[in-house]
Motif scaffolding. Structure first.
Motif, mmCIF file in Angstrom:
data_model
loop_
_atom_site.group_PDB
_atom_site.id
_atom_site.type_symbol
_atom_site.label_atom_id
_atom_site.label_comp_id
_atom_site.label_asym_id
_atom_site.label_seq_id
_atom_site.Cartn_x
_atom_site.Cartn_y
_atom_site.Cartn_z
ATOM 1 N N ASN A 167 22.134 13.825 -37.813
ATOM 2 C CA ASN A 167 21.757 12.727 -36.816
ATOM 3 C C ASN A 167 22.780 12.823 -35.730
ATOM 4 O O ASN A 167 23.724 13.469 -35.666
ATOM 5 C CB ASN A 167 21.549 11.347 -37.059
ATOM 6 C CG ASN A 167 22.560 10.644 -37.860
ATOM 7 O OD1 ASN A 167 23.704 11.351 -37.711
ATOM 8 N ND2 ASN A 167 22.446 9.717 -38.788
ATOM 9 N N ASP A 168 22.711 12.205 -34.716
ATOM 10 C CA ASP A 168 23.523 11.858 -33.413
ATOM 11 C C ASP A 168 24.972 11.607 -33.807
ATOM 12 O O ASP A 168 25.789 11.980 -33.368
ATOM 13 C CB ASP A 168 23.032 10.993 -32.262
ATOM 14 C CG ASP A 168 21.582 11.687 -31.634
ATOM 15 O OD1 ASP A 168 21.693 12.827 -31.629
ATOM 16 O OD2 ASP A 168 21.000 10.674 -31.383
ATOM 17 N N ALA A 169 25.103 10.446 -34.744
ATOM 18 C CA ALA A 169 26.493 9.986 -35.060
ATOM 19 C C ALA A 169 27.255 11.293 -35.960
ATOM 20 O O ALA A 169 28.242 11.268 -35.675
ATOM 21 C CB ALA A 169 26.192 8.963 -36.089
ATOM 22 N N ASP A 170 26.304 12.083 -36.577
ATOM 23 C CA ASP A 170 27.010 13.239 -37.395
ATOM 24 C C ASP A 170 27.327 14.192 -36.107
ATOM 25 O O ASP A 170 28.624 14.599 -36.596
ATOM 26 C CB ASP A 170 26.017 13.876 -38.272
ATOM 27 C CG ASP A 170 25.660 13.037 -39.523
ATOM 28 O OD1 ASP A 170 26.365 12.049 -39.999
ATOM 29 O OD2 ASP A 170 24.348 13.064 -39.951
ATOM 30 N N MET A 171 26.689 14.474 -35.309
ATOM 31 C CA MET A 171 27.169 15.552 -34.174
ATOM 32 C C MET A 171 28.295 14.899 -33.637
ATOM 33 O O MET A 171 29.202 15.793 -33.296
ATOM 34 C CB MET A 171 25.937 15.701 -33.531
ATOM 35 C CG MET A 171 24.643 16.367 -34.065
ATOM 36 S SD MET A 171 25.040 18.083 -34.901
ATOM 37 C CE MET A 171 25.272 19.064 -33.615
ATOM 38 N N ALA A 172 28.371 13.651 -33.336
ATOM 39 C CA ALA A 172 29.539 13.141 -32.707
ATOM 40 C C ALA A 172 30.656 13.130 -33.298
ATOM 41 O O ALA A 172 31.689 13.454 -32.885
ATOM 42 C CB ALA A 172 29.098 11.809 -31.971
ATOM 43 N N ARG A 173 30.735 12.709 -34.726
ATOM 44 C CA ARG A 173 31.811 13.079 -35.800
ATOM 45 C C ARG A 173 32.410 14.246 -35.736
ATOM 46 O O ARG A 173 33.474 14.662 -35.705
ATOM 47 C CB ARG A 173 31.270 12.497 -37.014
ATOM 48 C CG ARG A 173 32.660 12.274 -37.801
ATOM 49 C CD ARG A 173 32.090 11.599 -39.355
ATOM 50 N NE ARG A 173 31.424 10.425 -39.165
ATOM 51 C CZ ARG A 173 30.024 10.650 -39.461
ATOM 52 N NH1 ARG A 173 29.304 11.453 -40.225
ATOM 53 N NH2 ARG A 173 29.103 9.273 -39.325
ATOM 54 N N LEU B 104 31.970 16.736 -33.545
ATOM 55 C CA LEU B 104 32.544 17.069 -32.186
ATOM 56 C C LEU B 104 33.869 16.660 -32.051
ATOM 57 O O LEU B 104 34.821 17.290 -31.812
ATOM 58 C CB LEU B 104 31.896 16.647 -31.141
ATOM 59 C CG LEU B 104 32.230 16.911 -29.480
ATOM 60 C CD1 LEU B 104 32.294 18.404 -29.509
ATOM 61 C CD2 LEU B 104 31.455 16.128 -28.541
ATOM 62 N N GLU B 105 34.089 15.349 -32.735
ATOM 63 C CA GLU B 105 35.354 14.928 -32.722
ATOM 64 C C GLU B 105 36.438 15.708 -33.462
ATOM 65 O O GLU B 105 37.625 15.699 -33.273
ATOM 66 C CB GLU B 105 35.299 13.327 -33.114
ATOM 67 C CG GLU B 105 36.097 12.246 -32.837
ATOM 68 C CD GLU B 105 36.018 10.850 -33.208
ATOM 69 O OE1 GLU B 105 36.617 10.319 -34.003
ATOM 70 O OE2 GLU B 105 35.105 10.371 -32.574
ATOM 71 N N GLN B 106 36.094 15.859 -34.621
ATOM 72 C CA GLN B 106 36.770 16.674 -35.599
ATOM 73 C C GLN B 106 37.062 18.215 -35.067
ATOM 74 O O GLN B 106 38.194 18.387 -35.135
ATOM 75 C CB GLN B 106 36.146 16.989 -36.998
ATOM 76 C CG GLN B 106 35.834 15.863 -37.636
ATOM 77 C CD GLN B 106 35.160 15.889 -38.825
ATOM 78 O OE1 GLN B 106 34.651 17.139 -39.336
ATOM 79 N NE2 GLN B 106 34.822 15.109 -39.667
ATOM 80 N N TRP B 107 36.074 18.734 -34.256
ATOM 81 C CA TRP B 107 36.403 19.907 -33.871
ATOM 82 C C TRP B 107 37.366 19.696 -32.433
ATOM 83 O O TRP B 107 38.261 20.693 -32.313
ATOM 84 C CB TRP B 107 35.248 20.495 -33.121
ATOM 85 C CG TRP B 107 35.122 21.819 -32.263
ATOM 86 C CD1 TRP B 107 35.186 21.886 -30.835
ATOM 87 C CD2 TRP B 107 35.309 23.133 -32.927
ATOM 88 N NE1 TRP B 107 35.409 23.224 -30.581
ATOM 89 C CE2 TRP B 107 35.399 24.018 -31.987
ATOM 90 C CE3 TRP B 107 35.153 23.506 -34.463
ATOM 91 C CZ2 TRP B 107 35.206 25.427 -32.168
ATOM 92 C CZ3 TRP B 107 35.194 24.778 -34.562
ATOM 93 C CH2 TRP B 107 35.422 25.548 -33.532
ATOM 94 N N GLU B 108 37.289 18.743 -31.924
ATOM 95 C CA GLU B 108 38.311 18.638 -30.553
ATOM 96 C C GLU B 108 39.728 18.302 -31.212
ATOM 97 O O GLU B 108 40.729 18.738 -30.485
ATOM 98 C CB GLU B 108 37.985 17.401 -29.796
ATOM 99 C CG GLU B 108 36.672 17.825 -28.885
ATOM 100 C CD GLU B 108 36.152 16.609 -28.282
ATOM 101 O OE1 GLU B 108 36.539 15.603 -28.279
ATOM 102 O OE2 GLU B 108 35.279 16.920 -27.262
ATOM 103 N N THR B 109 39.812 17.472 -32.282
ATOM 104 C CA THR B 109 41.356 17.405 -32.652
ATOM 105 C C THR B 109 41.949 18.639 -33.357
ATOM 106 O O THR B 109 43.047 18.895 -33.307
ATOM 107 C CB THR B 109 41.174 16.029 -33.698
ATOM 108 O OG1 THR B 109 40.416 16.811 -34.940
ATOM 109 C CG2 THR B 109 40.916 14.917 -33.598
ATOM 110 N N LEU B 110 40.995 19.589 -33.679
ATOM 111 C CA LEU B 110 41.626 20.877 -34.532
ATOM 112 C C LEU B 110 42.083 21.638 -33.483
ATOM 113 O O LEU B 110 43.212 22.477 -33.311
ATOM 114 C CB LEU B 110 40.733 21.592 -35.085
ATOM 115 C CG LEU B 110 40.194 20.903 -36.398
ATOM 116 C CD1 LEU B 110 39.030 21.743 -37.131
ATOM 117 C CD2 LEU B 110 41.387 20.687 -37.380
ATOM 118 N N SER B 111 41.580 21.781 -32.037
ATOM 119 C CA SER B 111 41.870 22.629 -31.008
ATOM 120 C C SER B 111 42.907 22.034 -30.181
ATOM 121 O O SER B 111 43.231 20.997 -29.899
ATOM 122 C CB SER B 111 40.563 22.932 -30.344
ATOM 123 O OG SER B 111 39.786 21.921 -29.853
#
Length: 73
Positions: free
Chosen positions: A58-64, A66-73
């Motif tokens: 859902n939208d909350a899962d996609m936001a989470r 994206l947040e994890q992806w941004e912290t890795l890069s």
């Protein structure tokens, strides 16, 4: 007669090597830390959660995600 003594020595040598291996190799579970073998301790990680199917996000899962992806890069 020489062949049978050679075969006998070979069998004795193989048995002796098997006995040495049994004595030198630790038994499975023999080197565990204190505590019962069925209970997890602090060193074992918790079991991984079953991954969710991408179609069920859902939208909350996609936001989470994206947040994890941004912290890795």
């Amino acid at each position: 007669m020489a062949a049978s003594s050679w075969a006998g020595k070979a069998v004795v040598l193989l048995c002796a090597s098997d006995l040495l291996l049994l004595l030198l190799l630790p038994l499975p579970g023999a080197c565990t830390a204190e505590g019962s073998p069925g209970t997890p301790d602090e060193s074992t990680p918790p079991p991984r959660k079953k991954k969710k199917d991408i179609r069920d996000y859902n939208d909350a899962d996609m936001a989470r995600l994206l947040e994890q992806w941004e912290t890795l890069s």
